[in-house]
Write an enzyme that holds these catalytic residues in place. Structure first.
Site, PDB file in Angstrom:
ATOM      1  N   HIS A  70       0.818  -1.215   0.000  1.00  0.00           N
ATOM      2  CA  HIS A  70       0.000   0.000   0.000  1.00  0.00           C
ATOM      3  C   HIS A  70       0.851   1.263   0.000  1.00  0.00           C
ATOM      4  O   HIS A  70       0.360   2.338  -0.326  1.00  0.00           O
ATOM      5  CB  HIS A  70      -0.982   0.005   1.187  1.00  0.00           C
ATOM      6  CG  HIS A  70      -0.365   0.346   2.510  1.00  0.00           C
ATOM      7  ND1 HIS A  70       0.016  -0.611   3.428  1.00  0.00           N
ATOM      8  CD2 HIS A  70      -0.056   1.537   3.088  1.00  0.00           C
ATOM      9  CE1 HIS A  70       0.509  -0.022   4.505  1.00  0.00           C
ATOM     10  NE2 HIS A  70       0.481   1.276   4.325  1.00  0.00           N
ATOM     11  N   ASP A 107       0.260  -7.568   1.461  1.00  0.00           N
ATOM     12  CA  ASP A 107       0.661  -6.166   1.603  1.00  0.00           C
ATOM     13  C   ASP A 107       2.177  -6.040   1.615  1.00  0.00           C
ATOM     14  O   ASP A 107       2.748  -5.327   2.457  1.00  0.00           O
ATOM     15  CB  ASP A 107       0.045  -5.541   2.864  1.00  0.00           C
ATOM     16  CG  ASP A 107       0.094  -4.015   2.822  1.00  0.00           C
ATOM     17  OD1 ASP A 107       0.256  -3.469   1.719  1.00  0.00           O
ATOM     18  OD2 ASP A 107      -0.013  -3.387   3.884  1.00  0.00           O
ATOM     19  N   SER A 117       4.679   2.591   8.072  1.00  0.00           N
ATOM     20  CA  SER A 117       4.362   1.438   7.234  1.00  0.00           C
ATOM     21  C   SER A 117       5.571   1.022   6.404  1.00  0.00           C
ATOM     22  O   SER A 117       6.179   1.845   5.714  1.00  0.00           O
ATOM     23  CB  SER A 117       3.203   1.770   6.296  1.00  0.00           C
ATOM     24  OG  SER A 117       2.027   1.997   7.027  1.00  0.00           O
TER      25      SER A 117
END
Length: 574
Positions: free
Chosen positions: A431, A463, A532
């Site tokens: 993402h 992911d 992230s």
């Protein structure tokens, strides 16, 4: 496409598919199961395999599609994709297309149609995402079409069956095979495609019952159907000529004739002309008996290699007292609300004047850290928090640009990444990377920003994504599962929350969750938007997970993709 659906509607059962004789391509889904499901599949496998061996048709049943992983394959199919773009998407090459006339044009037409359907499913599809999808399609096509008849680029009397296909790229790959003239059957007895894929209306569907839980047995392809691709045959020709040389020069028959002990067993001892061979027989027997002893000694040497200290280490006092868990159980009660998609709730911000990490973080130089982590075969022991903070030199900040290359503007979003391969490979979240066309990578203690548009590999469900920059890196070791993980275990998270480059925080593993069918580690080390793609480390300095999400309105309820998924996804890059 209408023609494929019209023909496909004639097939309503597995028996219909088995007996269907057209060669122009069909795409059928049979949803649900009844009491005859497994017997019908067994009958189909048996009869179609016999016809395949006799050369009357080509048949395979697939339970898992292969994924490209070898760097040499990635490079080969990347060049195939680049050539396809350069010639205006009219012809595309693959290993099976090297010697087949006009097959590349038909394959190109099928891939263009798949790309069009993929854009309907993903309106924000980038060039990089399309490239990765085409590379995966070409690799799967070459791997699965081995042994199929392919005169003139058309697959005559070819049938392929698969079960429980749900992922959009897998579904579109089987659609592409039907466009190539192959009859395709999807046996959806336990699960089916989602509503968005159904809206494409590219396959005919027959519901035969409710979704069940029967496990379809694995199909074993007859050995007679295995075949090398033209690419493999071309590469193997020099090896064949090399193998022939030892065969013509072998001296094995002469050696067997000259062995004296065996004929001497039946000869009388009183025969003096043969006395020397008889006397030498015990020596031959004793020499053959000593060989296993020598081999046994070599086995003992292998036992004393480095794994033995690891076994002793498992009994030391610093190990957790409760049982260690090697796997994440899927039946854990998940009382937490559904985790929002990180790309919607975790919007990263970036400021060019953000303070840099303190110089004291440089206290551990990578060559000094590596022996502590056992990278060179040394004893594996826990590190202090100061030493773990020194590993931030192997964590990067990723600047994501959604538009065209413009080095003077601010990035659209910011994330983190982990060095996993010395040749420039960086692991991050899908993402973080999927919306970008250009990436800038910042490395600690380096004033340069390394720009790249190379997203080598990605996996939306896990992911995960891999980028590559032109720089030598110092990768972190990834945990291999020794001893497992447990709740309460101490961890350290390193990333760039809110753009604050390489921030270090600590916490514990608070649980193991299954989110949308993917196992996750829940941990308490604070993270924020921008974290992230950062590393979650154990106290040995090993990556046990990659930070991927956090609940926006929860306190330190954070999630990481675990080490086993990382090892599976990145195994060939580390």
């Amino acid at each position: 496409m209408e023609n494929i659906i019209a023909k496909s509607e004639q097939i309503r059962t597995i028996t219909d598919f088995m007996n269907y004789g057209s060669n122009n391509g069909t795409f059928v889904r049979i949803v649900g199961e009844d009491s005859n499901l497994l017997s019908e599949i067994t009958k189909m496998d048996t009869e179609l395999s016999l016809l395949a061996v006799s050369g009357k048709l080509s048949y395979k049943r697939i339970q898992a599609l292969p994924n490209v992983s070898e760097p040499k394959d990635v490079e080969f199919y990347t060049e195939c994709y680049n050539d396809w773009i350069r010639n205006g998407r009219r012809r595309i090459l693959s290993k099976r297309m090297l010697s087949i006339d006009k097959a590349d044009e038909k394959l190109s037409s099928a891939i263009n149609e798949v790309a069009r359907q993929l854009r309907i499913l993903r309106p924000k599809l980038t060039d990089s995402m399309e490239k990765n999808a085409v590379i995966k399609i070409l690799y799967r096509f070459d791997e699965l079409m081995k042994g199929f008849s392919d005169q003139k680029g058309f697959y005559q009397s070819a049938k392929i069956a698969a079960d429980n296909v749900t992922k959009e790229q897998d579904y579109l790959f089987f659609y592409m095979l039907s466009l190539m003239g192959i009859n395709v059957l999807l046996i959806q007895n336990r699960s089916d495609i989602d509503i968005y894929q159904k809206q494409l209306k590219i396959s005919a569907c027959t519901v035969t019952g409710h979704l069940g839980s029967s496990i379809i047995p694995e199909y074993r392809e007859p050995l007679a159907l295995r075949e090398e691709t033209p690419y493999e045959r071309r590469r193997s020709q020099p090896e064949v000529s090399v193998r022939r040389a030892p065969e013509t020069s072998t001296s094995n028959p002469t050696v067997r004739v000259n062995i004296p002990p065996r004929p001497s067993k039946n000869m009388p001892v009183q025969n003096t002309p043969h006395t020397p061979p008889v006397r030498s027989t015990p020596q031959t027997i004793s020499s053959t008996r000593t060989a296993p002893q020598t081999q046994q000694t070599s086995r003992n040497i292998k036992v004393t290699l480095p794994p033995r200290p690891d076994r002793k280490r498992n009994t030391t006092s610093h190990q957790p007292s409760q049982p260690m868990r090697n796997t994440y159980t899927s039946n854990l009660t998940n009382s937490t609300p559904r985790v929002p998609q990180p790309s919607q709730t975790m919007r990263n911000t970036y400021t060019s004047n953000l303070p840099q990490p303190s110089q004291t973080v440089r206290g551990i130089i990578p060559p000094q850290v590596q022996p502590i982590m056992g990278s060179f075969g040394g004893a594996r022991r826990e590190l202090s928090y100061e030493q773990l903070a020194g590993l931030a030199v192997s964590i990067v900040q990723i600047l994501v640009f959604k538009g065209s290359a413009n080095f003077n503007r601010q990035p659209d979003t910011v994330g983190s990444g982990i060095m996993i391969g010395a040749q420039g490979y960086i692991l991050t979240n899908c993402h973080v990377a999927e919306c970008g066309k250009l990436y800038g990578v910042r490395v600690e203690n380096d004033n340069n920003i390394y720009y790249t548009n190379k997203m080598i590999k990605y996996h939306r469900d896990l992911d995960l994504a891999v980028l590559r920059i032109e720089r030598r890196l110092n990768p972190l070791p990834v945990f291999k599962g020794q001893g497992g993980l447990s709740r309460g275990q101490r961890v350290v998270a390193i990333g760039s929350p809110m753009g604050l480059f390489n921030t270090v925080s600590d916490g514990i593993i608070s649980g193991f969750r299954e989110i949308d069918g993917v196992n996750m580690i829940q941990f308490t080390a604070p993270i924020s938007p921008g974290s992230s793609g950062g590393a979650v480390l154990n106290m040995y300095g090993e990556v046990i997970g990659i930070s991927t999400a956090g609940l926006k309105y929860g306190q330190n309820i954070n999630l990481a993709v675990p080490y086993d998924a990382i090892n599976m996804f990145c195994g060939n890059f580390m």
